[in-house]
Design an enzyme around this catalytic site. Sequence first.
Site, mmCIF file in Angstrom:
data_model
loop_
_atom_site.group_PDB
_atom_site.id
_atom_site.type_symbol
_atom_site.label_atom_id
_atom_site.label_comp_id
_atom_site.label_asym_id
_atom_site.label_seq_id
_atom_site.Cartn_x
_atom_site.Cartn_y
_atom_site.Cartn_z
ATOM 1 N N HIS A 131 0.806 -1.235 0.000
ATOM 2 C CA HIS A 131 0.000 0.000 0.000
ATOM 3 C C HIS A 131 0.834 1.279 0.000
ATOM 4 C CE1 HIS A 131 -3.633 -2.293 0.517
ATOM 5 N NE2 HIS A 131 -3.293 -2.746 1.705
ATOM 6 N N ASP A 167 -3.559 -10.711 -1.612
ATOM 7 C CA ASP A 167 -4.011 -10.112 -0.357
ATOM 8 C C ASP A 167 -5.491 -9.749 -0.476
ATOM 9 O OD1 ASP A 167 -2.331 -8.481 2.065
ATOM 10 O OD2 ASP A 167 -4.266 -7.565 1.558
ATOM 11 N N HIS A 169 -6.828 -7.077 0.387
ATOM 12 C CA HIS A 169 -6.934 -5.668 -0.005
ATOM 13 C C HIS A 169 -6.320 -5.455 -1.392
ATOM 14 C CE1 HIS A 169 -6.824 -5.638 4.485
ATOM 15 N NE2 HIS A 169 -7.803 -4.754 4.314
ATOM 16 N N ASP A 256 -4.827 -12.233 4.731
ATOM 17 C CA ASP A 256 -5.996 -11.624 5.376
ATOM 18 C C ASP A 256 -7.290 -11.940 4.625
ATOM 19 O OD1 ASP A 256 -4.987 -10.069 3.323
ATOM 20 O OD2 ASP A 256 -4.780 -8.247 4.536
HETATM 21 ZN ZN LIG Z 1 -4.297 -6.736 3.322
#
Ligand SMILES: [Zn+2]
Length: 392
Positions: A131, A167, A169, A256
């Site tokens: 990120h 992931d 996200h 996650d």
């Molecule tokens: Zn994540």
Amino acid sequence: MGDGAATVVWDAALLDYDMGGDHPFNPIRLELTMRLARALGVLDGVELHSPEAATDAELQRVHDVSYVSAVREAPMASWDVGHGLGTADNPVFDKMHAASALVVGGTLLAAKRIAAGHSKRAVSIAGGLHHAMPDRAAGFCVYNDCAVAISWLLDNGFDRVAYIDVDVHHGDGVQAAFYDDPRVLTVSVHQHPATLWPGTGFVSELGARGAQGSAVNVPLPPGTRDAQWQRAFHAVVPSLLGAFKPQVLVTQCGVDSHREDPLADLSLSVDGHRAVYRTLRALAEEHADGRWLATGGGGYQLLRVVPRSWTHLLATVLDRDVDLGAPVPGEWLAAVREVAPNADLPLLMGEGAETAFAAWDGVLETPVDAAIRDARRALFPLHGLDPDDPRD
Ligand SMILES: [Zn+2]
């Protein structure tokens, strides 16, 4: 595997990337992974490669000079340093610059050993900080090790790099770093951005002009389980790799996406994670001459999920696959009980989940099928593929 043994990057100093207090990105996730992998014998006879911190010049492949200075000075600053630092997500910590630069150095070491031909595969479980942006920290990520390593590969003999991010996200920082670069195919399979931070990763994000089709996003509905996740992945990603013809795969292997993860809402299992890693390995063999740089990433079920899933990642990279029915070693359980006496700890390396999936056949049956159709229709024509033909 052709070239020498796989490179495993590890040093206890990587545990200094510690945001403190109750922050979910707790380095115990890495410590317990290495402990479990050792207890199972996965690392027997394996040399662990200690990284050095990335230099400022290396960090500046991706990050602004002013941001690197802000990170370095933040622990001494009594003012608001900006750049996303000092927030609940990205608190300032004492060794922030050094620890973050070391994480980057770890993934860079993995890249350098692949580029030099020492290893076809390399794994940096402390990496995967996808990120981080050029001028700011985001989502627990200070420096973007994935983007720095890909940038380095592009200057050291590689013209076509495929980045695959599993992931939960969206891999927004890596996508942004190469959004206008046709040499990098960024693929992110994640929970739908309308339902999860950072709110990007729509199918319509395809790459900038000149690089249209180089950004691939497969957003999935909350609750998606192993079989549907894999149905979507296999319907979209292998064909695009076949068309793109990467020389190396760089993968962000956040865990996650697990159903017990406290920060998100996909419903994968440890068994499903293992299946994904085996798929990534096979794709590297088929499409990237076996070259595979694997990083860690998110994952916040610290005791029950991350150690098992990333032990499977290490084992997969090393061709020492661990059976899902293998018992979790008693010495690991005893060590964890010392820090978490009341935790409900797993006794097996798998969860008995159903991971078999039916390949996409072009028929629209489920919400995931709609996601598959939308991703294929947006991307496949840009790669000379037929979105409606399941053979493509
Ligand atoms: Zn994540």
